[in-house]
Design a protein around this motif. Structure first.
Motif, PDB file in Angstrom:
ATOM      1  N   ILE A 117       0.858  -1.174   0.000  1.00 35.29           N
ATOM      2  CA  ILE A 117       0.000   0.000   0.000  1.00 35.29           C
ATOM      3  C   ILE A 117       0.895   1.225   0.000  1.00 35.29           C
ATOM      4  CG2 ILE A 117      -1.743   1.296   1.288  1.00 35.29           C
ATOM      5  CD1 ILE A 117      -2.481  -1.406   2.653  1.00 35.29           C
ATOM      6  N   ARG A 118       0.708   2.114  -0.973  1.00 35.24           N
ATOM      7  CA  ARG A 118       1.469   3.371  -0.987  1.00 35.24           C
ATOM      8  C   ARG A 118       0.853   4.304   0.039  1.00 35.24           C
ATOM      9  NH1 ARG A 118       3.344   5.169  -7.029  1.00 35.24           N
ATOM     10  NH2 ARG A 118       4.062   3.115  -7.654  1.00 35.24           N
ATOM     11  N   VAL A 119       1.667   4.749   0.966  1.00 35.81           N
ATOM     12  CA  VAL A 119       1.189   5.604   2.053  1.00 35.81           C
ATOM     13  C   VAL A 119       1.870   6.958   1.949  1.00 35.81           C
ATOM     14  CG1 VAL A 119       0.923   5.825   4.540  1.00 35.81           C
ATOM     15  CG2 VAL A 119       0.897   3.551   3.502  1.00 35.81           C
ATOM     16  N   PRO A 120       1.085   8.028   1.759  1.00 36.46           N
ATOM     17  CA  PRO A 120       1.672   9.374   1.737  1.00 36.46           C
ATOM     18  C   PRO A 120       2.311   9.718   3.084  1.00 36.46           C
ATOM     19  CG  PRO A 120      -0.573   9.398   0.870  1.00 36.46           C
ATOM     20  CD  PRO A 120      -0.340   8.044   1.469  1.00 36.46           C
ATOM     21  N   ASP A 121       3.238  10.653   3.065  1.00 34.70           N
ATOM     22  CA  ASP A 121       3.989  11.024   4.264  1.00 34.70           C
ATOM     23  C   ASP A 121       3.103  11.477   5.416  1.00 34.70           C
ATOM     24  OD1 ASP A 121       6.291  10.382   2.952  1.00 34.70           O
ATOM     25  OD2 ASP A 121       6.933  12.450   2.608  1.00 34.70           O
ATOM     26  N   GLU A 122       1.996  12.115   5.128  1.00 38.99           N
ATOM     27  CA  GLU A 122       1.158  12.671   6.191  1.00 38.99           C
ATOM     28  C   GLU A 122       0.161  11.665   6.776  1.00 38.99           C
ATOM     29  OE1 GLU A 122      -0.686  13.371   2.216  1.00 38.99           O
ATOM     30  OE2 GLU A 122       1.282  13.824   3.035  1.00 38.99           O
ATOM     31  N   GLU A 123       0.040  10.480   6.187  1.00 43.38           N
ATOM     32  CA  GLU A 123      -0.911   9.479   6.685  1.00 43.38           C
ATOM     33  C   GLU A 123      -0.223   8.475   7.607  1.00 43.38           C
ATOM     34  OE1 GLU A 123      -3.269   7.520   3.723  1.00 43.38           O
ATOM     35  OE2 GLU A 123      -3.751   9.404   2.711  1.00 43.38           O
ATOM     36  N   ALA A 124      -1.005   7.935   8.541  1.00 41.39           N
ATOM     37  CA  ALA A 124      -0.492   6.906   9.452  1.00 41.39           C
ATOM     38  C   ALA A 124      -0.294   5.595   8.688  1.00 41.39           C
ATOM     39  CB  ALA A 124      -1.471   6.701  10.606  1.00 41.39           C
ATOM     40  N   LEU A 125       0.687   4.826   9.122  1.00 37.97           N
ATOM     41  CA  LEU A 125       0.931   3.525   8.493  1.00 37.97           C
ATOM     42  C   LEU A 125      -0.083   2.510   9.004  1.00 37.97           C
ATOM     43  CD1 LEU A 125       4.823   3.298   8.689  1.00 37.97           C
ATOM     44  CD2 LEU A 125       3.411   4.075   6.792  1.00 37.97           C
ATOM     45  N   PRO A 126      -0.733   1.776   8.112  1.00 36.77           N
ATOM     46  CA  PRO A 126      -1.691   0.765   8.561  1.00 36.77           C
ATOM     47  C   PRO A 126      -0.965  -0.388   9.251  1.00 36.77           C
ATOM     48  CG  PRO A 126      -1.438   0.696   6.179  1.00 36.77           C
ATOM     49  CD  PRO A 126      -0.643   1.857   6.664  1.00 36.77           C
ATOM     50  N   GLU A 127      -1.529  -0.876  10.331  1.00 36.03           N
ATOM     51  CA  GLU A 127      -0.932  -1.994  11.074  1.00 36.03           C
ATOM     52  C   GLU A 127      -1.035  -3.293  10.271  1.00 36.03           C
ATOM     53  OE1 GLU A 127       0.752  -2.181  13.979  1.00 36.03           O
ATOM     54  OE2 GLU A 127       0.712   0.004  13.933  1.00 36.03           O
ATOM     55  N   GLY A 128       0.041  -4.054  10.269  1.00 34.35           N
ATOM     56  CA  GLY A 128       0.031  -5.381   9.671  1.00 34.35           C
ATOM     57  C   GLY A 128       0.007  -5.428   8.163  1.00 34.35           C
ATOM     58  N   ALA A 129       0.102  -4.292   7.490  1.00 32.36           N
ATOM     59  CA  ALA A 129       0.066  -4.268   6.022  1.00 32.36           C
ATOM     60  C   ALA A 129       1.431  -3.863   5.479  1.00 32.36           C
ATOM     61  CB  ALA A 129      -0.998  -3.289   5.538  1.00 32.36           C
ATOM     62  N   ALA A 130       1.794  -4.443   4.335  1.00 33.06           N
ATOM     63  CA  ALA A 130       3.022  -4.055   3.649  1.00 33.06           C
ATOM     64  C   ALA A 130       2.837  -2.646   3.103  1.00 33.06           C
ATOM     65  CB  ALA A 130       3.323  -5.024   2.519  1.00 33.06           C
TER      66      ALA A 130
ATOM     67  N   LEU B  70      19.443  -1.448   3.758  1.00 31.78           N
ATOM     68  CA  LEU B  70      18.983  -2.565   2.926  1.00 31.78           C
ATOM     69  C   LEU B  70      18.385  -3.697   3.752  1.00 31.78           C
ATOM     70  CD1 LEU B  70      21.729  -2.735   0.160  1.00 31.78           C
ATOM     71  CD2 LEU B  70      19.411  -1.809  -0.005  1.00 31.78           C
ATOM     72  N   GLY B  71      18.914  -3.967   4.922  1.00 33.13           N
ATOM     73  CA  GLY B  71      18.397  -5.031   5.773  1.00 33.13           C
ATOM     74  C   GLY B  71      17.008  -4.763   6.316  1.00 33.13           C
ATOM     75  N   GLN B  72      16.571  -3.512   6.321  1.00 34.34           N
ATOM     76  CA  GLN B  72      15.251  -3.145   6.816  1.00 34.34           C
ATOM     77  C   GLN B  72      14.183  -3.187   5.728  1.00 34.34           C
ATOM     78  OE1 GLN B  72      16.826   0.604   9.102  1.00 34.34           O
ATOM     79  NE2 GLN B  72      14.657   0.348   9.502  1.00 34.34           N
ATOM     80  N   LEU B  73      14.609  -3.229   4.485  1.00 37.74           N
ATOM     81  CA  LEU B  73      13.671  -3.077   3.375  1.00 37.74           C
ATOM     82  C   LEU B  73      13.282  -4.402   2.749  1.00 37.74           C
ATOM     83  CD1 LEU B  73      15.395  -0.004   1.713  1.00 37.74           C
ATOM     84  CD2 LEU B  73      13.298  -0.008   3.092  1.00 37.74           C
ATOM     85  N   SER B  74      12.051  -4.465   2.280  1.00 41.27           N
ATOM     86  CA  SER B  74      11.584  -5.660   1.573  1.00 41.27           C
ATOM     87  C   SER B  74      11.286  -5.358   0.113  1.00 41.27           C
ATOM     88  CB  SER B  74      10.340  -6.219   2.255  1.00 41.27           C
ATOM     89  OG  SER B  74       9.322  -5.242   2.273  1.00 41.27           O
ATOM     90  N   LEU B  75      11.342  -4.090  -0.280  1.00 38.82           N
ATOM     91  CA  LEU B  75      11.085  -3.662  -1.659  1.00 38.82           C
ATOM     92  C   LEU B  75      11.734  -2.309  -1.865  1.00 38.82           C
ATOM     93  CD1 LEU B  75       9.426  -3.799  -4.419  1.00 38.82           C
ATOM     94  CD2 LEU B  75       7.661  -2.543  -3.200  1.00 38.82           C
ATOM     95  N   ILE B  76      12.330  -2.129  -3.036  1.00 41.54           N
ATOM     96  CA  ILE B  76      12.836  -0.816  -3.427  1.00 41.54           C
ATOM     97  C   ILE B  76      12.182  -0.467  -4.753  1.00 41.54           C
ATOM     98  CG2 ILE B  76      14.852   0.567  -4.066  1.00 41.54           C
ATOM     99  CD1 ILE B  76      16.532  -1.331  -2.309  1.00 41.54           C
ATOM    100  N   ALA B  77      11.551   0.703  -4.795  1.00 44.92           N
ATOM    101  CA  ALA B  77      10.927   1.201  -6.021  1.00 44.92           C
ATOM    102  C   ALA B  77      11.760   2.377  -6.528  1.00 44.92           C
ATOM    103  CB  ALA B  77       9.496   1.638  -5.749  1.00 44.92           C
ATOM    104  N   LEU B  78      12.194   2.282  -7.770  1.00 40.88           N
ATOM    105  CA  LEU B  78      12.978   3.353  -8.386  1.00 40.88           C
ATOM    106  C   LEU B  78      12.102   4.107  -9.374  1.00 40.88           C
ATOM    107  CD1 LEU B  78      16.335   1.459  -9.025  1.00 40.88           C
ATOM    108  CD2 LEU B  78      15.721   2.918  -7.091  1.00 40.88           C
ATOM    109  N   ASN B  79      12.232   5.424  -9.350  1.00 35.45           N
ATOM    110  CA  ASN B  79      11.320   6.280 -10.089  1.00 35.45           C
ATOM    111  C   ASN B  79      11.861   6.705 -11.450  1.00 35.45           C
ATOM    112  OD1 ASN B  79       9.032   7.842 -10.518  1.00 35.45           O
ATOM    113  ND2 ASN B  79       9.926   9.621  -9.551  1.00 35.45           N
ATOM    114  N   PHE B  80      10.993   6.640 -12.451  1.00 31.57           N
ATOM    115  CA  PHE B  80      11.242   7.174 -13.789  1.00 31.57           C
ATOM    116  C   PHE B  80      10.305   8.367 -13.969  1.00 31.57           C
ATOM    117  CE2 PHE B  80      12.774   2.886 -14.203  1.00 31.57           C
ATOM    118  CZ  PHE B  80      13.831   2.960 -15.087  1.00 31.57           C
TER     119      PHE B  80
ATOM    120  N   PRO C   4       6.122  -5.819   6.162  1.00 28.61           N
ATOM    121  CA  PRO C   4       7.168  -5.361   5.235  1.00 28.61           C
ATOM    122  C   PRO C   4       7.098  -3.870   4.939  1.00 28.61           C
ATOM    123  CG  PRO C   4       6.064  -7.326   4.405  1.00 28.61           C
ATOM    124  CD  PRO C   4       5.277  -6.861   5.589  1.00 28.61           C
ATOM    125  N   VAL C   5       8.285  -3.292   4.746  1.00 26.03           N
ATOM    126  CA  VAL C   5       8.409  -1.873   4.412  1.00 26.03           C
ATOM    127  C   VAL C   5       9.204  -1.757   3.115  1.00 26.03           C
ATOM    128  CG1 VAL C   5       9.341   0.372   5.112  1.00 26.03           C
ATOM    129  CG2 VAL C   5       8.353  -1.167   6.830  1.00 26.03           C
ATOM    130  N   GLY C   6       8.631  -1.019   2.177  1.00 27.42           N
ATOM    131  CA  GLY C   6       9.315  -0.707   0.929  1.00 27.42           C
ATOM    132  C   GLY C   6       9.532   0.789   0.844  1.00 27.42           C
TER     133      GLY C   6
END
Length: 170
Positions: A15-28, A67-77, A49-51
């Motif tokens: 789930i893409r979470v904007p900076d101003e929103e709370a992180l949902p519990e138990g969701a990637a 890197l050890g904390q991350l489960s996904l890296i998204a690179l922007n074009f 998981p945190v990406g």
């Protein structure tokens, strides 16, 4: 937008979470780099998981301690003419040893699918379903490559070095 993973359209587990929103519990979650860096210590204990979305104008070496904390890296074009994320992908795979999922996001076009795959991306956030359906054709259009890449397909030079003049492999 459809997500392509290993040539198949799949459901996005993040789930893409904007900076101003709370992180949902138990969701990637997939969050921006500024938020990640500000909350990195607190995210270590997160049970889901945190990406991170890494911008293409920031040196990729800065991500190495996390890197050890991350489960996904998204690179922007941000634009189809801006190819810095290709270099970031290769550096992540070849120098930093990232083995996890690497996602291409932003202005992703069907014409770039093959290069994205060869650069190390294994997930592509396609603009439309028709593009996602064309992934297989786009990535199998060419069978011979001059340049080595992260996708393990041998370059033409490697193929030729594997043969002797008589055609017997050495």
């Amino acid at each position: 937008m459809p997500l392509i993973e290993k040539g198949e359209i799949v459901a996005d587990a993040y789930i893409r979470v904007p900076d101003e929103e709370a992180l949902p519990e138990g969701a990637a979650v997939l969050i921006g780099i500024d938020r990640f860096l500000a909350e990195a210590d607190g995210l270590k204990g997160r049970q889901a998981p945190v990406g991170v979305i890494w911008p293409n104008n920031r040196p990729i070496a800065e991500i190495e301690p996390y890197l050890g904390q991350l489960s996904l890296i998204a690179l922007n074009f941000p634009s189809f003419r801006d190819g810095r994320a290709y270099s970031q992908a290769r550096l992540l795979r070849e120098r930093l040893g990232w083995k996890g999922p690497l996602r291409a996001i932003g202005n992703v076009l069907r014409d770039q699918f093959l290069l994205m795959e060869r650069s190390g991306f294994d997930q592509i956030d396609a603009a439309k379903t028709a593009d996602a359906e064309a992934f297989d054709e786009a990535t199998h259009r060419y069978t011979v490559f001059y340049q080595p890449a992260t996708d393990q397909r041998p370059s033409l030079l490697r193929q030729r070095l594997g043969r002797t003049v008589s055609g017997v492999r050495s």
